[in-house]
Design an enzyme around this catalytic site. Structure first.
Site, PDB file in Angstrom:
ATOM      1  N   LYS A 147      -6.289  44.726 -55.474  1.00 14.69           N
ATOM      2  CA  LYS A 147      -5.972  45.937 -54.815  1.00 14.69           C
ATOM      3  C   LYS A 147      -6.592  46.678 -53.768  1.00 14.69           C
ATOM      4  CE  LYS A 147      -5.935  51.585 -55.612  1.00 14.69           C
ATOM      5  NZ  LYS A 147      -7.488  51.707 -54.893  1.00 14.69           N
ATOM      6  N   HIS A 169      -6.124  47.860 -61.848  1.00 12.59           N
ATOM      7  CA  HIS A 169      -7.467  47.779 -63.464  1.00 12.59           C
ATOM      8  C   HIS A 169      -7.648  48.537 -64.524  1.00 12.59           C
ATOM      9  CE1 HIS A 169     -10.231  50.632 -61.119  1.00 12.59           C
ATOM     10  NE2 HIS A 169      -9.748  51.079 -62.028  1.00 12.59           N
ATOM     11  N   LYS A 219      -7.994  48.454 -69.761  1.00  9.54           N
ATOM     12  CA  LYS A 219      -8.716  49.575 -69.724  1.00  9.54           C
ATOM     13  C   LYS A 219      -8.181  50.096 -71.422  1.00  9.54           C
ATOM     14  CE  LYS A 219     -10.254  52.519 -65.753  1.00  9.54           C
ATOM     15  NZ  LYS A 219     -11.168  52.102 -65.470  1.00  9.54           N
ATOM     16  N   GLU A 230     -13.385  62.541 -60.780  1.00 12.76           N
ATOM     17  CA  GLU A 230     -13.773  61.660 -60.344  1.00 12.76           C
ATOM     18  C   GLU A 230     -15.459  62.473 -60.218  1.00 12.76           C
ATOM     19  OE1 GLU A 230     -13.218  57.556 -59.380  1.00 12.76           O
ATOM     20  OE2 GLU A 230     -12.092  58.261 -57.949  1.00 12.76           O
ATOM     21  N   ASP A 272      -5.379  55.930 -52.732  1.00 11.78           N
ATOM     22  CA  ASP A 272      -6.257  54.893 -53.593  1.00 11.78           C
ATOM     23  C   ASP A 272      -5.685  54.977 -54.374  1.00 11.78           C
ATOM     24  OD1 ASP A 272      -8.494  53.587 -53.356  1.00 11.78           O
ATOM     25  OD2 ASP A 272      -9.956  55.583 -54.026  1.00 11.78           O
ATOM     26  N   HIS A 296      -3.128  53.469 -59.827  1.00  8.78           N
ATOM     27  CA  HIS A 296      -3.234  53.998 -61.930  1.00  8.78           C
ATOM     28  C   HIS A 296      -2.747  55.030 -62.007  1.00  8.78           C
ATOM     29  CE1 HIS A 296      -6.190  51.408 -59.602  1.00  8.78           C
ATOM     30  NE2 HIS A 296      -7.273  51.266 -59.162  1.00  8.78           N
ATOM     31  N   LYS A 342     -12.531  63.642 -55.969  1.00  6.04           N
ATOM     32  CA  LYS A 342     -13.294  62.831 -56.095  1.00  6.04           C
ATOM     33  C   LYS A 342     -14.700  64.236 -55.589  1.00  6.04           C
ATOM     34  CE  LYS A 342     -13.419  58.447 -54.377  1.00  6.04           C
ATOM     35  NZ  LYS A 342     -13.704  57.416 -55.225  1.00  6.04           N
TER      36      LYS A 342
END
Ligand code: BG6
Length: 543
Positions: free
Chosen positions: A194, A224, A228, A262, A281, A286, A382
């Site tokens: 990515k 990614h 998981k 996050e 992002d 994701h 974030k």
């Protein structure tokens, strides 16, 4: 996808260390490595792994620790070798030393398993090379030929752990050097990291460039989140149980919320983040992976193309998101988990007047028979109050008539919450009668926590991805059309936001749950976000 029988609870049901343990926080603040059960299953075939970007963070924090875990699990064959390529002048010994230091920090008190580590490092060799120069690829070809002599295999997996601007050029050079040519006896595969493109046009251009050299089945585009366990488990939850799928549609589901919150800020990645933002992002990659797992139709098998076609179909049914259905935010200074945090605009390598969003909330509509009329609300940000990735499937409320003459004012909705990380598990909330002579109800929950049933895997999350590439299973990787369909859904919004910069940034304090406009996005539909909180109650919850 490898199917393993893992249905038995561990005999003593002893709670084990939380999966989200953060080790080596200074060096790798977000990488969790857990000691625990190792992957099971057959050994990968003989192969050489070539890592471009051998000196980079990704290699140190994720790829090499994942290889170490695969060695410990006995999943790599004797005829396995690693060639690390990077532009710095260093010897193989120096490369090993820097990796050993990193591994010591990761494994901390548990210590490195010396036998496994030496097994791996004996097979790892460093090669200096500029990714843009043909000589590098000539040297690599020579080295691979030597390895072939030793290992008796010409299978090669190229891992592009490099900045995205090198993806296309490296693949082109591999092609010119004849390194991507497959034969009856040998495969050649490439892992692309990515970010895959910056928008739809760049993703299409990158796909076109790659597919001039490689066939689709040689390309493994990583996301990614698919490494998981809890994300993979969504398919098992939906399709290995009889009770969920009949309810999994617009007749029973009111709406779905997908949250990836996050607590960290941009962690020294200001240069990358300030031209990327939360939408690019996190969303088409994701969050869309989570969306796919929840929303896709049942595939006929775990065959890579069967699964990936269903995902693509879902993304193609997502209406292009309009600005009215989206909220963006940027954090100002504040307090996150008791620590003072500077405003995003004061982070290193971030423009002092940056218009980049660090928070995004979206309302998605999916135009198919299963989901028409069921909104999917997605949010990520974030510097939020807690780190949690979870999906809440809220079911339609029961009719109220029966309770008209009771003290019950309102029936709470049932919510199925899938906790992806860090408190892996799921819970179902429902109503129960409070003991007593009156009809009074309380909201209660049935809860399943992974740690109560299974020993954690020794993992950094990349083990299944690397292993699957080695065995040629692309189920957990993105196909070209899937990546493009996801970008297409947010393309219009990206354009609007670029054309019309936000005027109210910063609009949420670090440590708060995000901008108020995100609450209004749901309030206008008569709904509210699930609170962002660190851990979930294991006992009764109030409606
Ligand atoms: C990365 C993003 O792909 O995923 C980061 O670039 C983000 O900004 C990260 O923090 C989140 O991944 P995880 O596994 O820590 O939830």
């Amino acid at each position: 996808m490898e199917q393993k029988a893992k249905t038995r609870p561990s005999p003593d049901r002893r709670p084990s260390a939380p999966l989200g343990d953060k080790l080596g926080a200074m060096i790798a603040p977000k990488t969790a490595m857990t000691e625990g059960r190792v992957l099971q299953g057959r050994q990968a075939p003989p192969a050489t792994l070539v890592i471009f970007g051998a000196g980079g963070d990704l290699t140190k924090r994720l790829v090499v620790p994942a290889l170490y875990h695969l060695v410990r699990a006995g999943k790599l064959p004797d005829e396995f070798a690693v060639i690390g390529v990077d532009h710095n002048d260093r010897t193989t010994e120096q490369w090993h030393q820097s990796l050993t230091k990193m591994m010591q920090a990761f494994t901390q008190a548990a210590g490195i398993d010396a036998q496994a580590w030496s097994w791996l490092t004996r097979r790892m060799r460093y090669m200096r090379g500029d990714f843009t120069q043909p000589e590098t690829f000539r040297d690599l070809k020579r080295l691979l030929a030597e390895r072939r002599e030793q290992n008796n295999t010409a299978n090669v997996l190229f891992y592009l752990a490099v900045a995205d601007r090198f993806f296309g050029p490296v693949i082109e050079q591999l092609g010119y050097a004849g390194l991507t040519q497959q034969s009856e006896e040998a495969w050649r595969r490439v892992i692309v990291e990515k970010p895959f493109g910056h928008d739809l046009a760049s993703a299409e251009a990158l796909n076109a460039q790659i597919l001039k050299v490689l066939s689709e089945d040689q390309v493994y585009r990583i996301d990614h989140f698919l490494g998981k366990e809890t994300v993979q488990n969504i398919l098992v939850l939906r399709f290995a149980n009889g009770i969920f799928e009949p309810l999994w549609n617009r007749d029973h589901v009111d709406h779905v919320q997908i949250t990836a919150a996050e607590t960290v800020g941009v962690e020294g990645r200001g240069r990358f983040y300030d031209r990327t933002g939360a939408l690019r992002d996190m969303v088409p990659n994701h969050l869309f992976q989570l969306l796919a797992m929840i929303g896709m139709e049942p595939p006929v098998s775990f065959d890579a193309d069967a699964v990936r076609s269903k995902k693509t179909e879902l993304f193609e049914a997502v209406h292009s998101v309009s600005p009215e259905n989206a909220v963006r935010g940027q954090y100002g200074d504040g307090i996150v988990r008791g620590q003072k945090v500077p405003a995003y605009r004061h982070e290193p390598d971030v423009a002092p007047d940056s218009g980049i969003e660090t928070y995004v909330a979206l309302k998605l509509s999916i135009d198919n028979w299963r989901w028409a009329g069921v909104p999917f609300y997605l949010r990520t940000g974030k510097c939020l109050p807690a780190r949690t990735t979870e999906i809440a499937v809220q079911f339609r409320r029961a009719p109220y008539a029966l309770f008209r003459n009771t003290p019950v004012g309102r029936l709470p909705a049932n919510i199925l919450t899938l906790r992806i990380q860090p408190d892996e598990g799921l819970s179902v909330s429902f109503s129960a009668k409070r003991p007593g002579s009156e009809i009074e109800i309380d909201g209660v929950a049935m809860d399943f926590a992974y740690r109560d049933y299974f020993e954690p895997l020794a993992t950094v999350g990349y083990e299944p991805l690397i292993y699957d590439c080695l065995i040629g299973d692309a189920t957990l990787f993105q196909r070209a059309d899937t990546v493009e369909a996801a970008w297409r859904a947010v393309e219009g919004l990206i354009d609007c936001w670029v054309r019309d910069p936000a005027k109210d940034f910063p609009n949420y304090a670090a440590g708060s749950p995000g901008p108020e406009a995100a609450d209004r996005l749901l309030a206008r539909d008569g709904r509210a976000w699930v609170a962002i909180k660190a851990s979930h109650p294991r006992t009764a919850i109030r409606p």
